[in-house]
Design a protein around this motif. Structure first.
Motif, short mmCIF file in Angstrom:
data_model
loop_
_atom_site.label_atom_id
_atom_site.label_comp_id
_atom_site.label_asym_id
_atom_site.label_seq_id
_atom_site.Cartn_x
_atom_site.Cartn_y
_atom_site.Cartn_z
N SER A 101 0.87 -1.17 0.00
CA SER A 101 0.00 0.00 0.00
C SER A 101 0.91 1.21 0.00
CB SER A 101 -0.90 0.02 1.23
OG SER A 101 -0.14 0.27 2.40
N TRP A 102 0.40 2.32 -0.52
CA TRP A 102 1.17 3.56 -0.50
C TRP A 102 0.52 4.47 0.53
CZ3 TRP A 102 5.84 4.20 -2.05
CH2 TRP A 102 6.37 5.47 -2.24
N GLY A 103 0.97 4.34 1.76
CA GLY A 103 0.40 5.10 2.86
C GLY A 103 -0.52 4.26 3.71
N GLU A 104 -0.81 4.78 4.89
CA GLU A 104 -1.63 4.06 5.87
C GLU A 104 -3.05 3.83 5.40
OE1 GLU A 104 -1.11 4.96 10.27
OE2 GLU A 104 -0.30 6.76 9.30
N LYS A 105 -3.62 4.79 4.71
CA LYS A 105 -5.02 4.69 4.29
C LYS A 105 -5.19 3.80 3.07
CE LYS A 105 -6.10 9.09 6.32
NZ LYS A 105 -6.54 10.44 6.15
N GLN A 106 -4.07 3.30 2.56
CA GLN A 106 -4.06 2.40 1.42
C GLN A 106 -4.82 2.98 0.23
OE1 GLN A 106 -4.67 -1.74 2.35
NE2 GLN A 106 -3.77 -1.51 4.37
N THR A 107 -4.67 4.30 0.04
CA THR A 107 -5.30 4.94 -1.10
C THR A 107 -4.54 4.68 -2.39
OG1 THR A 107 -4.11 6.97 -0.59
CG2 THR A 107 -6.36 6.77 0.27
N GLY A 108 -3.25 4.39 -2.26
CA GLY A 108 -2.43 4.07 -3.42
C GLY A 108 -1.81 2.70 -3.24
N GLN A 109 -1.21 2.21 -4.31
CA GLN A 109 -0.60 0.89 -4.26
C GLN A 109 0.60 0.88 -5.20
OE1 GLN A 109 -3.24 -2.59 -4.51
NE2 GLN A 109 -1.97 -3.26 -6.21
N VAL A 110 1.68 0.23 -4.79
CA VAL A 110 2.87 0.12 -5.62
C VAL A 110 3.22 -1.36 -5.77
CG1 VAL A 110 5.30 0.74 -5.91
CG2 VAL A 110 3.71 2.37 -4.88
N ASP A 111 3.39 -1.77 -7.01
CA ASP A 111 3.70 -3.15 -7.38
C ASP A 111 5.11 -3.16 -7.96
OD1 ASP A 111 3.95 -5.61 -8.80
OD2 ASP A 111 1.79 -5.68 -9.12
N PHE A 112 6.01 -3.92 -7.33
CA PHE A 112 7.37 -4.10 -7.82
C PHE A 112 7.45 -5.52 -8.38
CE2 PHE A 112 7.52 -1.37 -4.10
CZ PHE A 112 8.37 -0.34 -4.45
N SER A 113 7.87 -5.68 -9.61
CA SER A 113 8.08 -7.03 -10.14
C SER A 113 9.46 -7.12 -10.75
CB SER A 113 6.99 -7.42 -11.13
OG SER A 113 7.00 -6.57 -12.25
N LEU A 114 10.08 -8.29 -10.56
CA LEU A 114 11.42 -8.55 -11.07
C LEU A 114 11.37 -9.74 -12.03
CD1 LEU A 114 13.47 -8.36 -7.73
CD2 LEU A 114 13.17 -6.57 -9.43
N GLU A 115 12.04 -9.59 -13.16
CA GLU A 115 12.09 -10.65 -14.16
C GLU A 115 13.52 -10.77 -14.66
OE1 GLU A 115 10.65 -11.30 -18.75
OE2 GLU A 115 9.46 -10.00 -17.48
N GLU A 116 14.06 -11.98 -14.57
CA GLU A 116 15.41 -12.21 -15.06
C GLU A 116 15.45 -12.10 -16.57
OE1 GLU A 116 17.63 -15.23 -12.19
OE2 GLU A 116 15.65 -15.98 -12.79
N GLN A 117 16.49 -11.43 -17.06
CA GLN A 117 16.74 -11.31 -18.49
C GLN A 117 18.23 -11.51 -18.69
OE1 GLN A 117 14.99 -7.84 -20.30
NE2 GLN A 117 12.94 -8.45 -19.70
N GLY A 118 18.64 -12.77 -18.84
CA GLY A 118 20.05 -13.09 -18.92
C GLY A 118 20.70 -12.79 -17.59
N ASP A 119 21.80 -12.01 -17.62
CA ASP A 119 22.48 -11.64 -16.38
C ASP A 119 21.94 -10.34 -15.80
OD1 ASP A 119 23.52 -9.96 -18.32
OD2 ASP A 119 25.60 -10.15 -17.64
N LYS A 120 20.85 -9.85 -16.37
CA LYS A 120 20.24 -8.61 -15.91
C LYS A 120 18.85 -8.92 -15.34
CE LYS A 120 22.82 -5.55 -18.87
NZ LYS A 120 24.00 -5.69 -18.09
N VAL A 121 18.27 -7.90 -14.71
CA VAL A 121 16.95 -8.04 -14.10
C VAL A 121 16.10 -6.85 -14.50
CG1 VAL A 121 15.68 -8.17 -11.91
CG2 VAL A 121 17.92 -9.28 -12.12
#
Length: 179
Positions: A101-121
């Protein structure tokens, strides 16, 4: 696989109140994941704060942007030396996905996703439910500047002075994002 030469470093709106920004970072994926979830590593590019791994758990982000780069650049007068925000873990799927959630009131949301691409992410951040244009410009330039610092840390290079970079990016986002 995404070509680093064609990846646009700028965030873009994928819905009216949703920003998406990506970075292709030096791997491995576990190292990048640690920079997202370990408070001491995260402090080096974004904000400190001890984070658990269980959905429903609250934690606090503590921003001290003057400490991110040396020199820090000129902090805008309206920006505080320290900013705190309580968030909640909504999803935690190591080392691929973190949703908060982005803040206590959960008015916003942040999604982090990681995907391998060779030796990079590929790190993709989707910031949802941004409440207004001013906040959109702040979070767009903020994510962009903070991700530039993360990329420099992971590559072992020196990042640009944070505040000067943020101010410049905010002006660019004013032009790039629709009013």
């Amino acid at each position: 696989m995404t070509d680093t030469m064609t990846l646009d470093a700028y965030g873009r709106l994928i819905e009216p109140a949703t920003l998406k920004i990506q970075r292709l970072l030096p791997g491995p994926i576990d190292r990048v994941w640690a920079y997202l979830t370990d408070g001491e590593l995260r402090r080096q590019w974004l904000a400190s704060g001890v984070m658990g791994s269980k959905p429903g758990t609250s934690f606090e982000f503590v921003w001290r942007n003057d400490e991110l780069t040396d020199p820090p650049g000129q902090r805008p007068a309206h920006m505080p030396e320290e900013h705190r925000m309580t968030c909640t873990i909504l999803e935690f799927e190591a080392p691929h996905r973190l949703v908060i959630s982005w803040g206590e009131k959960q008015t916003g949301q942040v999604d982090f996703s990681l995907e391998e691409q060779g030796d990079k992410v590929m790190l993709t951040i989707i910031h949802r439910r941004v409440p207004d244009r001013n906040v959109l410009l702040n979070v767009s330039s903020g994510w962009h500047a903070h991700l530039d610092i993360l990329a420099a840390r992971l590559a072992g290079t020196t990042p640009a002075p944070h505040w000067d970079h943020w101010v410049s990016l905010r002006k660019e986002y004013e032009q790039r994002l629709p009013a």
